[in-house]
Design a protein around this motif. Structure first.
Motif, mmCIF file in Angstrom:
data_model
loop_
_atom_site.group_PDB
_atom_site.id
_atom_site.type_symbol
_atom_site.label_atom_id
_atom_site.label_comp_id
_atom_site.label_asym_id
_atom_site.label_seq_id
_atom_site.Cartn_x
_atom_site.Cartn_y
_atom_site.Cartn_z
ATOM 1 N N GLU A 1 0.824 -1.214 0.000
ATOM 2 C CA GLU A 1 0.000 0.000 0.000
ATOM 3 C C GLU A 1 0.852 1.255 0.000
ATOM 4 O O GLU A 1 0.542 2.224 -0.696
ATOM 5 C CB GLU A 1 -0.934 -0.017 1.203
ATOM 6 N N LYS B 1 2.082 1.715 -3.399
ATOM 7 C CA LYS B 1 1.030 2.239 -4.267
ATOM 8 C C LYS B 1 0.838 3.734 -4.055
ATOM 9 O O LYS B 1 0.703 4.500 -5.003
ATOM 10 C CB LYS B 1 -0.283 1.505 -4.003
ATOM 11 N N GLN C 1 1.312 6.574 -6.723
ATOM 12 C CA GLN C 1 0.226 7.506 -7.049
ATOM 13 C C GLN C 1 0.733 8.944 -6.974
ATOM 14 O O GLN C 1 0.411 9.767 -7.840
ATOM 15 C CB GLN C 1 -0.943 7.324 -6.062
ATOM 16 N N GLN D 1 -1.951 3.686 -13.352
ATOM 17 C CA GLN D 1 -2.830 3.937 -12.217
ATOM 18 C C GLN D 1 -3.954 2.915 -12.143
ATOM 19 O O GLN D 1 -4.302 2.431 -11.069
ATOM 20 C CB GLN D 1 -3.400 5.358 -12.335
ATOM 21 N N LEU E 1 -2.891 -0.322 -10.667
ATOM 22 C CA LEU E 1 -2.772 -0.300 -9.201
ATOM 23 C C LEU E 1 -4.099 -0.576 -8.522
ATOM 24 O O LEU E 1 -4.149 -1.016 -7.377
ATOM 25 C CB LEU E 1 -2.240 1.063 -8.742
#
Length: 497
Positions: free
Chosen positions: A252, A255, A259, A492, A495
């Motif tokens: 996470e 990610k 992002q 994106q 993900l």
């Protein structure tokens, strides 16, 4: 990858006895439960806890065919009330709160899943009140859970164990407390078990309340079926869950970092684009100054000015009003509660995560259609800018009528400014320019109004300077932006799978 679903899957495997192997040498859970039962009886006899008269007794543990699923041989089904006692909260009055003391009141907002939030808007009472209500004093390893939320949304029954803290924590109403009869139940295993899918399904099937507020009762909570493994296996399960969750945390965080990097990359692409550094210049292109003279002979054109030396030679600088018109922002239109023919574009139609949507739009009263002539009807290529409010002022989106359904027309309300680019200019380039970080900062710095209600005046947009490339380069820039953004968007989306 949906890490939330992955966490839930790991929890469900754990409480079904499928996350770690069983060890035949472990003491069976049935023996463990007998000792806990004896400890509970001792506490009742000493008057430290009360016997529940409404709940099913331990000896009435349901047979296999009446429980949610099959469990390993050395596990045992029980009721939650066989292993924990319930403590409700006290209705502390807001007029007794003080700014600071050693006695903190734990309210619903403090209890999140696996996170007891003590520093956000804390509430305290004086010591004298704390001592008068010491019955509600929490202990280390108590399990707290929220008992009230939104009906039908499952946004409560969050649970967390109480850590060791310096302050004395007092239990407020609508927060439940579960306290073990014996330390022979691993508190972390029990916390995980309460988050299992079958437990959540069971507890929310008992939800009561009105249309908007849902409630969970203490008796229904204590009557939950809980599958108990041997104590040694409880510890192994907790270790394995924590190992998996630690790996998911890393995923996470990765990610989130990616992002952030994607967002920064898009901002950098726009910055390069509006300074003439994203695509090569073509000396055969007609200079932007010549284009602007044809569009608006009265425009004040700046070329080769030292102030703008960072832009290419065949670019020029002008004001946005020289190449755009602006729809006048009048009063909000009269809305219809029934007719869904003519959507009115409002601030919330400019979506937070990009794009536009009419799902939350209101609709124009048909009797007022004659007041909305062609000037006020949105056209493909219009640039929509949120112009009032807090937090969303300056949010900019490009309108495309072909992507919003078969409506006769769409009109803006008074909280959205409409920038309409003249036909000889590429609207996608102007949209990219206004969306860039430097221009968004310019807008932010020139907002009027108070902290609670900001406003973007049309004059701020009209007087905004824009770096204008030759028309052919405008289209090359837009093509390049779209190509790069598409690649980033694909990353994106990957993900989110």
């Amino acid at each position: 990858m949906d890490t939330k679903k992955l966490r839930q899957k790991i929890l469900d495997l754990a409480i079904h006895g499928k996350l770690v192997p069983q060890d035949p040498n472990d003491e069976p859970a049935s023996v463990l439960l007998e000792r806990i039962k004896a400890e509970k009886e001792r506490l009742i006899k000493e008057g430290k806890i009360k016997r529940s008269k409404k709940r099913t007794k331990t000896s009435d543990t349901p047979h296999y065919e009446n429980v949610p699923f099959e469990i390993p041989d050395n596990w045992e089904w029980c009721k939650l009330g066989d292993i924990v006692d319930f403590q409700g909260g006290y209705a502390y009055k807001s007029n007794t709160y003080v700014n600071q003391s050693d006695w903190q009141v734990i309210r619903i907002g403090n209890v999140k899943n696996d996170n007891l939030v003590l520093d956000t808007q804390p509430v305290f009472v004086e010591e004298v009140i704390g001592r008068e209500t010491k019955k509600y004093l929490l202990q280390k390893d108590d399990i707290l859970f929220t008992m009230t939320g939104t009906k039908g949304k499952r946004d409560y029954f969050y649970s967390v164990k109480v850590p060791s803290v310096q302050k004395k924590l007092l239990l407020n109403q609508r927060v439940g407390c579960l306290r073990r009869f014996s330390s022979e139940v691993n508190i972390d295993f029990l916390c995980f078990a309460l988050k299992g899918g079958y437990v959540l399904d069971a507890i929310f099937s008992t939800e009561t309340g009105n249309v908007s507020q849902g409630n969970i009762g203490s008796e229904n909570t204590l009557n939950l079926n809980i599958a108990i493994p041997p104590l040694a296996e409880q510890r192994r399960i907790v270790s394995e869950i924590e190992r998996w969750f630690s790996l998911i945390d890393i995923m996470e965080n990765g990610k989130q970092d990616l992002q952030t990097t994607i967002k920064q990359a898009k901002n950098k692409i726009l910055d390069l684009a509006i300074h003439g550094k994203l695509v090569l210049q073509d000396p055969n292109d007609e200079p932007a100054s010549e284009l602007l003279k044809r569009i608006n002979p009265k425009a004040e054109i700046t070329c080769d000015n030292a102030q703008y030396e960072k832009i290419p030679e065949n670019w020029c600088v002008c004001k946005l009003v020289d190449i755009c018109s602006f729809l006048s922002r009048g009063k909000s239109p009269k809305y219809s509660e029934y007719d869904k023919t003519y959507p009115v574009f409002a601030q919330k139609c400019n979506l937070k995560d990009g794009g536009i949507s009419l799902e939350q739009a209101r609709f124009l009263d048909p009797s007022t259609i004659n007041k909305w002539n062609e000037v006020y009807k949105l056209q493909t290529g219009d640039i929509l800018v949120n112009s009032t409010g807090t937090g969303t002022v300056g949010r900019t989106r490009l309108f495309n009528a072909n992507c919003l359904g078969n409506y006769p027309f769409v009109v803006p309300d008074s909280h959205v400014s409409v920038v309409r680019v003249v036909k000889s200019i590429c609207p996608q380039y102007v949209y990219a320019y206004i969306s860039s970080d430097s221009i968004q900062q310019y807008i932010e710095e020139n907002l009027a109004g108070s902290t609670n209600q900001k406003e973007l005046y049309i004059g701020v947009l009209e007087n905004m300077h824009i770096f204008l490339p030759p028309l052919a380069e405008q289209y090359r820039i837009v093509t390049k932006i779209e190509k790069l953004f598409s690649s980033l968007d694909n990353i994106q989306k990957a993900l989110e799978v």
